[in-house]
Design an enzyme around this catalytic site. Structure first.
Site, mmCIF file in Angstrom:
data_model
loop_
_atom_site.group_PDB
_atom_site.id
_atom_site.type_symbol
_atom_site.label_atom_id
_atom_site.label_comp_id
_atom_site.label_asym_id
_atom_site.label_seq_id
_atom_site.Cartn_x
_atom_site.Cartn_y
_atom_site.Cartn_z
ATOM 1 N N SER A 1 -0.085 4.996 -0.586
ATOM 2 C CA SER A 1 -1.145 5.341 -1.603
ATOM 3 C C SER A 1 -2.494 6.150 -1.301
ATOM 4 C CB SER A 1 -2.013 3.953 -1.610
ATOM 5 O OG SER A 1 -2.990 3.676 -2.303
ATOM 6 N N TYR B 1 -4.472 9.322 -7.355
ATOM 7 C CA TYR B 1 -5.762 8.927 -8.293
ATOM 8 C C TYR B 1 -6.054 10.417 -8.711
ATOM 9 C CZ TYR B 1 -5.151 3.996 -8.133
ATOM 10 O OH TYR B 1 -4.731 2.583 -8.379
ATOM 11 N N LYS C 1 3.141 6.995 -13.111
ATOM 12 C CA LYS C 1 2.910 5.651 -12.787
ATOM 13 C C LYS C 1 2.112 4.851 -13.854
ATOM 14 C CE LYS C 1 2.813 2.535 -9.094
ATOM 15 N NZ LYS C 1 1.422 1.688 -9.270
ATOM 16 N N HIS D 1 0.955 -2.263 -13.201
ATOM 17 C CA HIS D 1 0.135 -2.291 -11.711
ATOM 18 C C HIS D 1 0.242 -3.848 -10.949
ATOM 19 C CE1 HIS D 1 -2.905 0.425 -9.995
ATOM 20 N NE2 HIS D 1 -2.966 -0.442 -9.391
HETATM 21 C C1 LIG Z 1 -2.987 -4.965 -3.225
HETATM 22 C C2 LIG Z 1 -2.288 -4.126 -4.142
HETATM 23 C C3 LIG Z 1 -2.801 -2.734 -3.845
HETATM 24 C C4 LIG Z 1 -2.450 -1.617 -4.757
HETATM 25 N N1 LIG Z 1 -2.805 -0.440 -4.759
HETATM 26 C C5 LIG Z 1 -2.118 0.510 -5.609
HETATM 27 C C6 LIG Z 1 -2.502 1.498 -5.479
HETATM 28 O O1 LIG Z 1 -3.390 2.239 -4.577
HETATM 29 N N2 LIG Z 1 -2.035 2.845 -6.155
HETATM 30 C C7 LIG Z 1 -1.085 2.336 -7.130
HETATM 31 O O2 LIG Z 1 -0.680 3.225 -7.833
HETATM 32 N N3 LIG Z 1 -0.481 1.214 -7.404
HETATM 33 C C8 LIG Z 1 -1.065 0.135 -6.507
HETATM 34 N N4 LIG Z 1 -1.020 -1.253 -6.591
HETATM 35 C C9 LIG Z 1 0.228 -1.659 -7.537
HETATM 36 C C10 LIG Z 1 1.792 -1.221 -6.963
HETATM 37 O O3 LIG Z 1 2.097 -0.049 -6.669
HETATM 38 C C11 LIG Z 1 2.779 -1.711 -7.907
HETATM 39 O O4 LIG Z 1 2.651 -1.340 -9.074
HETATM 40 C C12 LIG Z 1 2.543 -3.511 -8.113
HETATM 41 O O5 LIG Z 1 2.520 -4.210 -6.817
HETATM 42 C C13 LIG Z 1 4.132 -3.884 -8.420
HETATM 43 O O6 LIG Z 1 4.035 -5.541 -8.490
HETATM 44 P P1 LIG Z 1 4.364 -6.357 -7.367
HETATM 45 O O7 LIG Z 1 3.416 -6.606 -6.478
HETATM 46 O O8 LIG Z 1 4.699 -7.657 -8.538
HETATM 47 O O9 LIG Z 1 5.873 -5.911 -6.795
HETATM 48 C C14 LIG Z 1 -1.120 -2.150 -6.000
HETATM 49 C C15 LIG Z 1 -0.748 -3.355 -5.726
HETATM 50 C C16 LIG Z 1 -1.283 -4.167 -4.888
HETATM 51 C C17 LIG Z 1 -0.803 -5.570 -4.946
HETATM 52 C C1 LIG Z 2 -8.039 0.332 -3.891
HETATM 53 C C2 LIG Z 2 -7.413 0.175 -5.186
HETATM 54 C C3 LIG Z 2 -8.157 0.908 -6.228
HETATM 55 C C4 LIG Z 2 -5.935 0.431 -5.140
HETATM 56 C C5 LIG Z 2 -5.352 -0.262 -6.336
HETATM 57 O O1 LIG Z 2 -4.833 0.302 -7.123
HETATM 58 C C6 LIG Z 2 -5.150 -1.945 -6.692
HETATM 59 O O2 LIG Z 2 -5.990 -2.538 -5.994
HETATM 60 O O3 LIG Z 2 -4.633 -2.213 -7.390
#
Ligand SMILES: Cc1cc2nc3c(=O)[nH]c(=O)nc-3n(C[C@H](O)[C@H](O)[C@H](O)COP(=O)(O)O)c2cc1C
Ligand SMILES: CC(C)CC(=O)C(=O)O
Length: 371
Positions: free
Chosen positions: A109, A133, A235, A258
């Site tokens: 990330s 991002y 994505k 997401h």
């Molecule tokens: C705590 C957390 C932080 C995340 N941070 C990012 C991120 O920085 N960038 C991003 O594109 N997606 C982020 N995501 C989304 C994940 O890449 C992903 O799409 C999602 O967690 C998939 O679903 P799941 O948690 O049910 O497996 C984040 C998800 C979570 C739970």
């Molecule tokens: C630090 C956040 C902006 C990362 C993210 O994509 C999320 O928390 O879902």
């Protein structure tokens, strides 16, 4: 090393909770608003029924596959998630090491708590992707992509479902901030103002609003494609029209909402996938489709692959297994997926990943008819 046994992937969450602050646990767990999509991402899998073929004469099961020309031991990659040092002391360094041991993709990330170079140095040969991002300052965006190229990241996954950060009510309540000993190392190495400072509501929401460009558009995707040699993946694609547009630009597609953290009440991702696959049917030889969201069972993975996804990604199971037992936890979590997938494929009558197809799903339960 702990000898604690886990019987399914859900069980890491309770263990993780013991090791996490309420601030961190709530951030990892939450979905947007009423969390309808967060729940539906998981529930939707139970609505799609498998169709097994018997007497298949299988001796064993092969889970290997290729993604962007690279071999994976299992068709499950690690989705980008921010701030792994809240889960375990070495954070992203532990994650990349586990990914290398498993033999799968780790998507770093851009909001990581470890910088890009340290992750690359820790595991130079790991299959590392970089999640981007698009910052308001396009120069920063470009430099980040160049750094990813220089450091051997193999693809850029640009997140397109987050012009604003969704409203996660638990984070608002907690006034989420990054613990003071941690930094968003990647972003802060490019610009100090990226720091997450405690403000009125969620500090994260405020930082995101200040620095990430809500006005990013298809022109930015063309711009990105024009200067990077790396494969570009969008994505956040959530319908057939956007998927076709992406395919026409020559980028790969990551179907995700997401993890239910952005726009609440959008469809679960498994319900989006058939429409996406249908829309890009003329591009299947050149465009790969990935999916994430609510994948917790071996059978969930098989359903995505049967619909045509090249591989799936996991978010929270990674974070919770990391918080539960660090690297060992992540390895145990992948072992559970492997076991469940192998048993399910044996029972389904499919010996290898390329055997999986629509015939393994009951048509009446797939959300569109014209596949
Ligand atoms: C705590 C957390 C932080 C995340 N941070 C990012 C991120 O920085 N960038 C991003 O594109 N997606 C982020 N995501 C989304 C994940 O890449 C992903 O799409 C999602 O967690 C998939 O679903 P799941 O948690 O049910 O497996 C984040 C998800 C979570 C739970
Ligand atoms: C630090 C956040 C902006 C990362 C993210 O994509 C999320 O928390 O879902």
């Amino acid at each position: 090393m702990s000898d604690k046994k886990y019987v399914n992937v859900f069980e890491f969450e309770d263990e993780a909770k013991k090791n996490l602050t309420n601030n961190a646990y709530t951030y990892y767990r939450s979905g947007a608003n009423a969390e309808h999509t967060l729940r539906d991402n998981i529930d939707a899998y139970s609505r799609i029924k498998l169709n097994p073929y018997v007497c298949a004469g299988l001796k064993d099961i092969d889970l290997t596959t290729t993604v962007l020309g690279q071999k994976l031991s299992i068709p499950i990659g690690i989705a980008p998630s921010a701030m792994h040092r809240m889960a375990t002391p070495r954070g992203e360094l532990t994650t990349v090491t586990a990914a290398k041991k498993v033999g799968t993709i780790y998507t770093l990330s851009s909001l990581a708590t470890t910088n890009m170079e340290d992750v690359a140095k820790e595991q130079p040969d790991a299959l590392r992707w970089f999640q981007l991002y698009i910052a308001k300052d396009r120069k920063i965006t470009e430099v980040m992509v160049r750094e990813a190229e220089r450091l051997g990241y193999r693809a850029i996954a640009v997140t397109v479902d987050a012009p604003y950060l969704g409203i996660r009510e638990g984070d608002e309540r907690n006034k989420f901030t990054l613990p003071p000993h941690l930094k968003l190392e990647i972003l802060e190495s490019f610009k100090k103002e990226f720091a997450v400072k405690g403000k009125e509501g969620s500090g994260l929401f405020e930082m995101f609003k200040d620095q990430i460009d809500p006005a990013m558009s298809w022109e930015d995707i063309k711009w990105l494609k024009s200067f990077t040699k790396l494969p570009v993946i969008l994505k956040g694609i959530q319908n057939g029209e956007d998927a076709l547009r992406a395919a026409q630009l020559g980028v790969h597609i990551w179907v995700t909402n997401h993890g239910g953290r952005q726009l609440d009440t959008v469809r679960s991702t498994i319900d989006m996938l058939p429409e996406v696959m249908h829309a890009i049917k003329d591009y299947r030889n050149t465009v790969e489709v990935y999916v994430d969201g609510g994948i917790r069972r071996g059978t969930d993975v098989l359903k995505c692959l049967a619909l045509g996804a090249k591989c799936v990604f996991i978010g929270r199971p990674l974070l919770f297994s990391l918080a539960a037992e660090g690297e060992q936890g992540v390895l145990k979590m992948f072992e559970l997926f492997e076991k469940e997938m192998k048993v399910a494929m044996m029972l389904l009558g499919a010996g290898k990943i390329s055997d999986l197809g629509l015939k393994h799903l009951v048509k009446a339960t797939i959300p569109v008819s014209n596949l």
